[in-house]
Each structure stands twice: as structure tokens, then as C-alpha cells.
Design an enzyme around this catalytic site. Sequence first.
Site, PDB file in Angstrom:
ATOM      1  CE  LYS A 109      -7.129  21.924  18.467  1.00 38.69           C
ATOM      2  NZ  LYS A 109      -8.006  20.787  18.092  1.00 38.69           N
ATOM      3  NE  ARG A 125     -10.708  23.858  16.777  1.00 32.46           N
ATOM      4  CZ  ARG A 125      -9.884  24.880  16.571  1.00 32.46           C
ATOM      5  NH1 ARG A 125     -10.191  26.091  17.032  1.00 32.46           N
ATOM      6  NH2 ARG A 125      -8.740  24.677  15.955  1.00 32.46           N
ATOM      7  N   GLY A 144      -3.655  10.823  17.815  1.00 35.68           N
ATOM      8  CA  GLY A 144      -4.396   9.571  17.931  1.00 35.68           C
ATOM      9  C   GLY A 144      -5.834   9.765  18.391  1.00 35.68           C
ATOM     10  CG  MET A 168     -12.221  13.790  19.237  1.00 30.71           C
ATOM     11  SD  MET A 168     -13.923  14.288  19.392  1.00 30.71           S
ATOM     12  CE  MET A 168     -13.980  15.700  18.322  1.00 30.71           C
ATOM     13  NE  ARG A 191      -0.536  22.632  15.812  1.00 27.75           N
ATOM     14  CZ  ARG A 191      -1.245  21.578  15.444  1.00 27.75           C
ATOM     15  NH1 ARG A 191      -1.554  20.659  16.301  1.00 27.75           N
ATOM     16  NH2 ARG A 191      -1.643  21.454  14.211  1.00 27.75           N
ATOM     17  CG  HIS A 244      31.969  -6.110  18.081  1.00 26.63           C
ATOM     18  ND1 HIS A 244      31.883  -6.153  16.707  1.00 26.63           N
ATOM     19  CD2 HIS A 244      33.250  -5.803  18.370  1.00 26.63           C
ATOM     20  CE1 HIS A 244      33.063  -5.893  16.188  1.00 26.63           C
ATOM     21  NE2 HIS A 244      33.924  -5.673  17.175  1.00 26.63           N
ATOM     22  CB  SER A 252      39.561   7.149  32.112  1.00 25.05           C
ATOM     23  OG  SER A 252      38.594   7.124  31.087  1.00 25.05           O
ATOM     24  CB  CYS A 285      36.711   6.402  28.064  1.00 25.93           C
ATOM     25  SG  CYS A 285      37.130   4.946  29.044  1.00 25.93           S
ATOM     26  CE1 TYR A 313      38.345  11.915  29.338  1.00 22.26           C
ATOM     27  CE2 TYR A 313      39.710  13.051  30.969  1.00 22.26           C
ATOM     28  CZ  TYR A 313      39.388  11.905  30.246  1.00 22.26           C
ATOM     29  OH  TYR A 313      40.102  10.760  30.432  1.00 22.26           O
TER      30      TYR A 313
HETATM   31  P1  ADP Z   1      -6.884  19.431  14.836  1.00 20.09           P
HETATM   32  O1  ADP Z   1      -6.638  19.314  16.290  1.00 20.09           O
HETATM   33  O2  ADP Z   1      -6.970  18.125  14.128  1.00 20.09           O
HETATM   34  O3  ADP Z   1      -5.986  20.426  14.183  1.00 20.09           O
HETATM   35  P2  ADP Z   1      -8.896  21.454  14.926  1.00 20.09           P
HETATM   36  O4  ADP Z   1      -9.744  21.480  16.139  1.00 20.09           O
HETATM   37  O5  ADP Z   1      -7.809  22.449  14.854  1.00 20.09           O
HETATM   38  O6  ADP Z   1      -8.386  19.984  14.690  1.00 20.09           O
HETATM   39  O7  ADP Z   1      -9.861  21.642  13.701  1.00 20.09           O
HETATM   40  C1  ADP Z   1      -9.425  21.410  12.388  1.00 20.09           C
HETATM   41  C2  ADP Z   1      -9.853  22.542  11.484  1.00 20.09           C
HETATM   42  O8  ADP Z   1     -11.211  22.764  11.568  1.00 20.09           O
HETATM   43  C3  ADP Z   1      -9.220  23.871  11.832  1.00 20.09           C
HETATM   44  O9  ADP Z   1      -7.968  24.031  11.325  1.00 20.09           O
HETATM   45  C4  ADP Z   1     -10.197  24.812  11.161  1.00 20.09           C
HETATM   46  O10 ADP Z   1      -9.862  24.947   9.809  1.00 20.09           O
HETATM   47  C5  ADP Z   1     -11.495  24.113  11.306  1.00 20.09           C
HETATM   48  N1  ADP Z   1     -12.237  24.714  12.417  1.00 20.09           N
HETATM   49  C6  ADP Z   1     -12.252  24.355  13.698  1.00 20.09           C
HETATM   50  N2  ADP Z   1     -13.032  25.173  14.429  1.00 20.09           N
HETATM   51  C7  ADP Z   1     -13.538  26.074  13.566  1.00 20.09           C
HETATM   52  C8  ADP Z   1     -14.396  27.187  13.692  1.00 20.09           C
HETATM   53  N3  ADP Z   1     -14.919  27.537  14.867  1.00 20.09           N
HETATM   54  N4  ADP Z   1     -14.674  27.898  12.582  1.00 20.09           N
HETATM   55  C9  ADP Z   1     -14.163  27.536  11.391  1.00 20.09           C
HETATM   56  N5  ADP Z   1     -13.345  26.516  11.205  1.00 20.09           N
HETATM   57  C10 ADP Z   1     -13.024  25.779  12.278  1.00 20.09           C
HETATM   58 MG    MG Z   2      -5.857  22.261  14.238  1.00 21.32          MG
END
Ligand code: ADP
Ligand code: MG
Length: 908
Positions: free
Chosen positions: A39, A109, A118, A120, A364, A480, A789, A856, A876
Site C-alpha cells: 500500500k 492503515r 488476516g 488489522m 494494486r 490409483h 522414457s 511419462c 518431451y
Molecule cells: P484495506 O487494507 O482493508 O483495504 P485501507 O487502508 O485501504 O484498508 O482502508 C480502507 C478504506 O478506508 C479505504 O478504501 C478508504 O475508503 C478509507 N480510507 C483510508 N484512508 C483514508 C483517507 N486518508 N481518507 C479517506 N478515506 C480513507
Molecule cells: Mg484498501
Amino acid sequence: MSASGRSPARRARPRRRVYFFGAGRADGRAEMKELLGGKGANLAEMTRLGVPVPPGFTVSTEVCSAYLRQGGRIPADVEREALAALAKVERVMGRRFGDAEDPLLVSVRSGARASMPGMMDTILNLGLNDATVKGLAARADERFAWDSYRRFVAMYGDVVLEIPHERFESRIEARKAARGVRLDVELDGADWERIVHEFFEIVEEHTGRVFPQDPEEQLWGAVAAVFRSWDNDRARRYRKIHGIPDSWGTAVNVQAMVFGNMGDDCATGVAFTRDPSTGDRQFYGEYLKNAQGEDVVAGIRTPQAINRASRRETQASLPSLEEEMPRAYRELVRIYEKLERHYREMQDIEFTIENGKLWMLQTRTGKRTTRAAVKIAVDMAKERLISREDAVARIDPHALDQLLHPTLDPNAKRDVIAKGLPASPGAASGRIVFSADEAEARAKGGEKVVLVRTETSPDDIHGMHAAQGILTARGGMTSHAAVVARGMGKCCIAGCGELRIDHAAGEMQVRDLVLRAGDVITLDGSTGEVMRGEVPTVTPELGGAFDELMRWADRLRGIKVRTNADTPEDARVARAFGAEGIGLCRTEHMFFEPNRILAVREMILAADGAARERALAKLLPMQRGDFEAIFRAMAGLPVTIRLLDPPLHEFLPHGDEEIAEVAAALGRDAAALRAKVEALKEYNPMLGHRGSRLGITYPEIYRMQVRAIMEAACEVAAAGVRIHPEIMLPLITHERELERLRALVEQEIAAVQAERPGAKVKPSIGTMIEVPRAALTADRLARHADFFSFGTNDLTQMAYALSRDDAGKFLPDYVETGILSDDPFVSIDEDGIGRLMQMGVRGGRATRPGLKVGICGEHGGDPKSIRFCARLGFDYVSCSPFRVPVARLAAAQAALELAREKRRKRAR
Ligand code: ADP
Ligand code: MG
Ligand code: MG
């Protein structure tokens, strides 16, 4: 690398721990995923590209590792660096963090190198407190400010303070009920303010402390929570399944908030630059007005389509973004096109619109179905975004399975009751049957059945054929059931250890669940999941893009791809998938057909040579017919036929009842027959009287087979069909054994030629290399073989001392604990078995330069093993029909890889 001239100082660990991005400049870039996470690296890259991204900074993954190592302390110098970066964000935004008049708010984030669901969740609107919420209200209105505040308190409470999410949710529901409204957007500022205070009570009750009001304390709390989330159980389990090292750590992104919940000219949305399920070049996405963050995916309201073209029926009554906010939409189109051109990949993007202005929050590489992956790669090559080589290299050969077999509808509900090995891909639903005969009978009556057996044997072939899918309690990936099912292109789950089958009672048990014959189950052969009831399937059709990609692959690869096929039907299927011949035709499978098995048994049980000849005379025309049909199906291509291989005992009746039946049919005494069956039993049949040893003891059997091959070949050749028969001797262990059998085969060939003057069929004669001794003495064997083979199933079994039929009990432990990285029956064990193979090829070609070499075993359809064979200079590989496209693609990728290595070597 050491010669590249980089100074040690440049290579040393970067001093920087915090990477700023904003206002068109960024410290990071896309290549820095290790340090910045996916990210963060892409936020930096988008900023550099001039895409509108709210400013922010990324705390590197190294800080996460340090934090966890040092027992949960953020180093003081990192805090200083972060605060300096925050000051830059403040300057770009013209607002200050914690300012009561006009506060800067941020999101926190997480973002690891690989996407990790998995971990936060994100915390939005951080920096709000009882003072700043008033300042925020001044920017729009009370409703917006308190809506933002309640979101922040709930997210912080959940993620940092570890208070169950539901505690907060239920208060919102209660408030909506009290006000008699259905949607969040129907609550007003006063409602949200009340809810925030209720949230505070939850926090105090839960933590014994008031909700933190100091924005800086909030920030460090959130950053630390992201770091800790790297170590939570969910994340650990996810990493284990996906092979992500624990040492990587996660980065943290702190980014200025932009607001999609400030009114009706605001929105938040997600989009794919192309359709992720079909791959069509169709910009595709959804958004919600006056919303924030995950609202779109959380399903709190029906999201609207991003444009008219991608609008679904359920959205028909709602306008699209294209219509509702045309300016922002046009900007979004301009940006997605720019991102696609830059990354040369389909992107999955997240955006927010604040008062009509578009902001990008994430990009991404987008996840997609195999069908979409193929279409996108081919289209992008045609659009000259990537080369054809790139297109071929991009598709995971394993994933092609998804295209070639019916699969479960991804949107359907699954009631999973057990899990076994994903032995043969595809999906199947049907009624449970516990015997092959019943499977056949019910299938004839038009029913769909799933054959459930403890394990299968050659006796079950007709039932496997009749069934939609096969489920066994025992046996591994090369059992089998697994091998035969893959050959048939039929779904199979093998080695489902939790299954207790009571064949006699006609029921099976999984823990305390009992299912009876006739109950419906569904198998997912790609995951190994057994489900209760019927789950709908979808059959994806192969299209132009698939064919095109395969043609490009064919042009790149050096190694040929043949198929293992025992019937004309298999041969035709394989040819349609692009097989360039048959690498293994097992003659014994034809022997199990109900109308033949009696003649086979008569041959095996014959009292003397004369009686055996009589029985063989009955089999001759049947075998000849089989070969004729196969030669025709493979006109113009080589066909390798292996002479009889399995221990004879496999063909005999078992149990008193069956023995009595067969005795009656053959006009023999049942007791004498039982004695004979007993006499043929072996302690260790896989090392017993089988393979070419049968040809030494009963030369008349091999003679009959060679005659059948020759007569069929002459017949078909006379009709103008070009054929290339190759006769292969199984389980050869010694030079003199091969020499003797070759002479026998040549004699019979000459005999048929003498009977048919003018027929010019001249089969080549070769040997399997499937016993370690054969690989070790390959130089000698090559004196008597036109081709080799490699039978890597047996070679692995024998050189590894691993019984294929028993390995299921312990081999998974070896893979699980990491002693072995792969099941050696799935991918060739390059260090051990691979050495024997290398020795075999080198030895063979030392005696006979240009000796034709193929494989084979089941490995012939495994991409990693194919790469290895290409490296060893094989001519082959041969694999089951449904694996042929997989092998063609893997072979092309192997060629690309070898070419790349060669270029690198030359450059050095
Ligand atoms: P995930 O990894 O679960 O996708 P994100 O970090 O992308 O989580 O955050 C999820 C959502 O939160 C983003 O898609 C966006 O809509 C919102 N978000 C995150 N950061 C911001 C920000 N700085 N301003 C506005 N919305 C945000
Ligand atoms: Mg996201
Ligand atoms: Mg073998």
C-alpha cells in the site's frame, strides 16, 4: 552483484524509517514494497505520477520488526521522524493535527509486502476529540462531524482497545430502532452525538479508562496496534497457509483524511480497471454517496454502479457515477488509464470524492479469475502494453485447471463436512454410492452419483467412469483413484482421512455425522472440500484468448508435450488440447473391460503354454482393434505403447463369490482356481513378478501384444494414415534383460512384416527408466534402446523407499513440518530422484548421442517438474489429457526462463 560497483555504504540499511509522500513528491517508490509494504509503495508511486493522493507518510516494516523485537516500544527517534513528516503533511493540507479550529485528521492503515486480510483494519478520522469535533463541524455540519467521530471511536475501540465490534454496532441498531429508521444516513447529528457518548461508556466499562483525548496518544496507540496485529493469531495462520515469512513485518501508513461523508457531492468507491471475472476491457466498480471507508463493501446500502456499461440489474433504479458526478468520473477514467499504462497490469483501486474532488487512496494488482487473467494478458499484449512473452509468463499454469473443468459457483453456499487431498480438479455433485457396480447401474438409470471408496483398484474403473466424481478415504496424490481420475479429467478427492466408510452397511461417517447411500454430496477437487448437498457448478468455456495464448506458448517452447492415453477417446480429447503424440499408452487398462477380463483371466490361469496361446488368440483381435483406433486418433504423431506391466494378480477375482463365478464361466473347479489365485499372491507385488519380468516368463504375452501393434499399424498405414509406433518395455533393470526382450520384439515385428510384404511400418523400441538400477546403468541400456522414457512414479517410489499407496499416512507430516518442501510424487525431488534422471540422460546420450528422452510419470503434468525436465534436455513430457494445456504453458515458461539465464550468463 558484488561486481556491480555499488559501494557498501549504498547497500547498508537505509537510515530513513519514515517515508513522506504528498504534493507530487515522495521518498518511496513502487519497487520498495519490502520496506513500505504494497500500500505504502503504491501511494508513493501514485504521488510521483501526479495522481491526486492525500499526503501522508509510511513507517517502514523494519520499525515493525524492531518494535516486536524490543517488546513493544516505538523507538524515540522514529517518533521524532514521524512527527517531522506529520508537520510536512500539515503544511500541504494547511491544517494542524489537534487544532480545535480546523483540525487535520488522519487515517492509520496497515500494509504488508503481500496483501494480508488476516491483519488489522484501518482506523479513520484519527485526531478527533471533544474539541476538534467542533472544528470539524464548522467545515460542513454537525451530522458529518459526529458521524466521523463515532466511526473513529468504534474503529479505535475495536482495533486498539480490542473491544468486540458488535458492542458498538448494537448501539447503532438500537438508535435506529428507537428513531424508526432503517438506514444509517437517516440518523442526524444529534443521534450520532448520543451514540458517541454511548460508545465512550462502552470504552470505560471495558478498559476502566476514558477514551484517549490526546491526538498524539491516539496516533501512537494506533501505530503500535498495527505493529502488534502482525503477530495476532489470524495473521499468523494466514501467513502459514500462504507461506509468508514471519520476519517480514508490516508497514504503517498515516495519511491525511479526505471525506466521502460530507454530503451529497461526496462519495467513496472501489473499482477494477477491467472486469475481474471475464477480463473484458470494461472499467468496473461501485460507489456510495455520502459514505466513508468500507461502507461500500460492508453492504449497509446498495452501492451504485460506476458507469452505465457495468450497471447490474439490482442497480438499475440508481444513477451511475458517470451520470451523477460526470466531472469526477472523467477524472477517474483518466487516472485509471494512466495507472494501467504505468503498471501494465489490471488495477484494483480505491477512491474518495470530497465535494466533487477526486482523491485516490489505493492501487494494486487486481485479483482475477483464470479466465480473466488469460483474457487480460492477451489483450494487453495486443495493446502493446506488454510483450507476448510477458503474457505467457504471467499466467500460472496450475490455474489453467480452473478453465478446463467445471468448477463450483463461487457465489454458492458451501456446507463443508470434511477435507481431503485435492487429487483431481473440477467439481461434482451426486448421490453417494459405495460400489463401482452400483455407480454404473445408477448412472445408466440417469442418476448423478459420487463414488465413495476406502480406496479404488483397477476393478473400479467402470464405476469411476460412470460417477461424477470420486472420494476416497485412503491414498495420496498418486494413488490409483487420483491418477485414474486425472486421466479421465474427473474430479477426485483422495485420502480424506476423517472419513469412516462402512461399505457393508452402506454408510459413511465424518465425526458424528452419518451419511447413507443415496444422500447427495458435492466435491471440490481443487480444494479437497467435501460438502453436504448439491452446490451448483459453472462450466467456463474456452475462448479465443485461451487459444491465442496457447499458440504464443507453443512458439516459445522447446520441449514437446505428449499425453498419457489408453483409449481412443482420451487420445482425441488430448489432441484437441494440443497433445503432440502419446507418451504412454498402458495396454492393461484395456484388459479390465468387462467383456475382456474373462479372456485375460483365462490367459493368466492357463494350465500350460497351449492353453495360454488359445486365450491369447482371443485377446489378439481385441488389442488390435484398440491400437487401430488409437493410431487413427493420433494420425501423423508418435504413439508409445507400453507392454503389459502390472502384476498378474491384479487381474484375478477376489473373494469366494467372485472366484466361484469366474470358475463357472471358465468351466473350472472353484477350489483349484482358488489355489491358483493364492499361488499368484505376492508379498511385495510392486517389486514382484511384473513389467518386463512377465515378458521373460511368458514371452507369448508380449509376442501377442507386439503382433497386435504391428497388425494394427500395417492396417492403418495401408489406409494411408501416417503412424509412428514406439514399443516400450516396462520395469527394465538389466542390460541383458533388455537385450533379450528387444530381440523378441524384433522377431515378432519381422514375422508380421514377412506376412505382409510391402508394409513399411517400422516401430522403434525403447525402455522405461523407472528403477534406480536402470538409471545407474543407462549407458549400457542405451545400446539396446531407441528411446528412454522416465517413469518417475516408480522411480520415486523405489529410490525414495516410499510406497505410493501407503505414503498418505506419513508424507503429509513431512511436508507440514517442512522436512520436505513438496510431495515428491507431485513435484520431482530434484536433489535425489533428479540426480538419477540426470545420470540416466547423460549415460544414455553418451552411448547414443541424440537419444530421444521423455517422461511419462505423473510429474509430466507438473509445472515445476516440467521446468526441470526442460533443463535436463528432455525431448518431451507426457501427461494426462486435461493437463496438456498446463504442460504447454509450463514448457513455454521453462524456455523463457532458460533463455533468460543464458542471456545473463553471456552478459557476465
Ligand atoms: P484495506 O487494507 O482493508 O483495504 P485501507 O487502508 O485501504 O484498508 O482502508 C480502507 C478504506 O478506508 C479505504 O478504501 C478508504 O475508503 C478509507 N480510507 C483510508 N484512508 C483514508 C483517507 N486518508 N481518507 C479517506 N478515506 C480513507
Ligand atoms: Mg484498501
Ligand atoms: Mg511404472
